[in-house]
Enzyme design. Structure first.
Site, mmCIF file in Angstrom:
data_model
loop_
_atom_site.group_PDB
_atom_site.id
_atom_site.type_symbol
_atom_site.label_atom_id
_atom_site.label_comp_id
_atom_site.label_asym_id
_atom_site.label_seq_id
_atom_site.Cartn_x
_atom_site.Cartn_y
_atom_site.Cartn_z
ATOM 1 N N ASN A 175 38.986 24.765 38.252
ATOM 2 C CA ASN A 175 40.234 24.014 37.745
ATOM 3 C C ASN A 175 40.060 23.795 36.302
ATOM 4 O O ASN A 175 39.114 22.755 35.921
ATOM 5 C CB ASN A 175 40.562 22.717 38.489
ATOM 6 C CG ASN A 175 41.703 21.779 38.107
ATOM 7 O OD1 ASN A 175 42.476 22.401 37.108
ATOM 8 N ND2 ASN A 175 41.723 20.360 38.381
ATOM 9 N N LYS B 1 41.984 22.419 34.246
ATOM 10 C CA LYS B 1 42.896 21.273 33.621
ATOM 11 C C LYS B 1 43.556 21.786 32.287
ATOM 12 O O LYS B 1 43.840 22.835 32.127
ATOM 13 C CB LYS B 1 41.984 20.007 33.503
ATOM 14 C CG LYS B 1 41.118 19.808 34.885
ATOM 15 C CD LYS B 1 40.416 18.698 35.008
ATOM 16 C CE LYS B 1 39.577 18.443 36.294
ATOM 17 N NZ LYS B 1 39.235 17.215 36.472
ATOM 18 N N HIS C 120 46.273 17.102 43.028
ATOM 19 C CA HIS C 120 45.199 16.880 42.402
ATOM 20 C C HIS C 120 45.337 15.243 41.865
ATOM 21 O O HIS C 120 46.153 14.728 41.816
ATOM 22 C CB HIS C 120 44.816 17.814 41.108
ATOM 23 C CG HIS C 120 43.564 17.572 40.304
ATOM 24 N ND1 HIS C 120 43.268 16.335 39.615
ATOM 25 C CD2 HIS C 120 42.398 18.234 40.721
ATOM 26 C CE1 HIS C 120 42.063 16.371 39.367
ATOM 27 N NE2 HIS C 120 41.460 17.715 40.090
ATOM 28 N N GLU D 262 44.518 13.653 39.457
ATOM 29 C CA GLU D 262 44.927 13.446 38.306
ATOM 30 C C GLU D 262 46.610 13.442 38.079
ATOM 31 O O GLU D 262 46.982 13.064 37.357
ATOM 32 C CB GLU D 262 44.324 14.403 37.114
ATOM 33 C CG GLU D 262 42.909 14.029 36.547
ATOM 34 C CD GLU D 262 41.921 15.288 36.450
ATOM 35 O OE1 GLU D 262 42.694 16.278 35.968
ATOM 36 O OE2 GLU D 262 40.838 14.954 36.527
ATOM 37 N N GLU E 159 38.295 15.724 47.406
ATOM 38 C CA GLU E 159 38.007 15.631 46.059
ATOM 39 C C GLU E 159 37.709 14.043 45.973
ATOM 40 O O GLU E 159 38.651 13.284 45.739
ATOM 41 C CB GLU E 159 38.669 16.027 44.869
ATOM 42 C CG GLU E 159 38.641 17.538 44.797
ATOM 43 C CD GLU E 159 38.970 18.152 43.472
ATOM 44 O OE1 GLU E 159 38.251 18.677 42.886
ATOM 45 O OE2 GLU E 159 40.104 17.358 43.087
ATOM 46 N N GLY F 249 34.693 14.245 37.327
ATOM 47 C CA GLY F 249 34.357 14.263 36.017
ATOM 48 C C GLY F 249 33.345 13.016 35.737
ATOM 49 O O GLY F 249 33.263 12.569 34.672
ATOM 50 N N SER G 208 32.428 16.766 40.410
ATOM 51 C CA SER G 208 31.002 16.975 39.685
ATOM 52 C C SER G 208 29.961 17.940 40.418
ATOM 53 O O SER G 208 28.791 17.844 40.679
ATOM 54 C CB SER G 208 30.181 15.712 39.736
ATOM 55 O OG SER G 208 30.861 14.530 38.767
#
Ligand code: PGA
Length: 258
Positions: free
Chosen positions: A11, A13, A101, A103, A175, A181, A221
């Site tokens: 991904n 992003k 996702h 985010e 996730e 991250g 991660s």
């Protein structure tokens, strides 16, 4: 040998310009062509503006890599400023989309309802969907991991279109938000527990066959240092990788671990 093979999904992003995308694909292409893995796939969700250049290159050069879009709207067209539709991504040869996702959920107001709408619309238009689920640190600390996963999945198992697509054109990425991250990966036990819970939930609500056919990727991660151990868990069918998908070295190292 993993029963569902392994899916290594990157991904990107909002990273990499088109010229960087081309350079990345040029670098990984010979490695991929020399390391075909039966039953396993590599996929990268690239920024919308790079979909066309990436999909054309992959097709023209027969690179064994799937290209996907990071998000797509549930309407085919209309007054939705800043959004991308399924027909638009199909026009440039894309048949994979990432939905929900964290985010998108945290920064752009995506809800379980809009995740369902985007998923169903994509499936109706023949697109394969990877839906992301996962709890925040607060929710985990409050003992709500399972109830959060349940609420994120429940609409998907109640709708006939998404329910029937599990294990075919609908798969899941677990996730944990606190691992994305941050450099903090879920322990093997934490990941194994969540993945087993998700598969058990699908089995109970749909069928054992659908649950067994559904790929459940771990994300948060993932690096070459922890991927092998994560893959040792029977319910982990691959990784959804952010940071480590951006550099060709770490990305091809992950592929070599499958
Ligand atoms: P990360 O991102 O690998 O950088 O933690 C994962 C993701 O957001 O999908």
């Amino acid at each position: 040998m993993k029963p569902r093979g392994v899916l290594l999904a990157g991904n990107w992003k909002m990273n990499h310009l088109q010229k960087e995308t081309i350079a990345f694909l040029d670098a990984i292409s010979p490695i991929l062509k020399n390391s075909a893995k039966p039953d396993s796939q590599m996929r990268i969700y690239v920024p919308a503006l790079s979909l066309e250049v990436a999909s054309k290159k992959v097709k023209a050069e027969s690179i064994p890599l799937q290209i996907g879009c990071q998000n797509a709207h549930f309407q085919k067209s209309g007054a939705f400023t800043g959004e991308v539709s399924i027909p638009m991504i199909q026009e440039v040869g894309i048949d994979q989309v990432l939905v929900g996702h964290s985010e998108r959920r945290q920064l752009f107001g995506e809800t379980n309802e809009t995740v369902l709408k985007r998923t169903v619309s994509a499936l109706e238009q023949g697109i394969e969907v990877l839906v992301c689920v996962g709890e925040t640190l607060q929710e985990r600390n409050d003992g709500k991991m399972q109830s959060v996963l349940e609420s994120q999945l429940s609409m998907l198992v109640e709708n006939d279109i998404s329910k029937n697509a599990f294990g075919k054109k609908l798969h899941i990425a677990y996730e944990p938000v606190w691992a994305i991250g941050t450099g903090v990966t879920a322990t093997l036990d934490q990941a194994a527990e969540a993945h087993a819970f998700i598969r058990g939930f699908l089995s109970k609500k749909i069928s054992a066959d659908s649950a067994n056919a559904t790929r459940i990727l771990y994300g948060g991660s993932v690096t070459p240092a922890n991927f092998k151990e994560l893959l040792s868990c029977p319910d982990i069918d691959g990784g959804l990788v952010g940071g480590a998908s951006l550099k060709t070295e770490s990305w091809t190292q992950l592929w070599a671990l499958i």
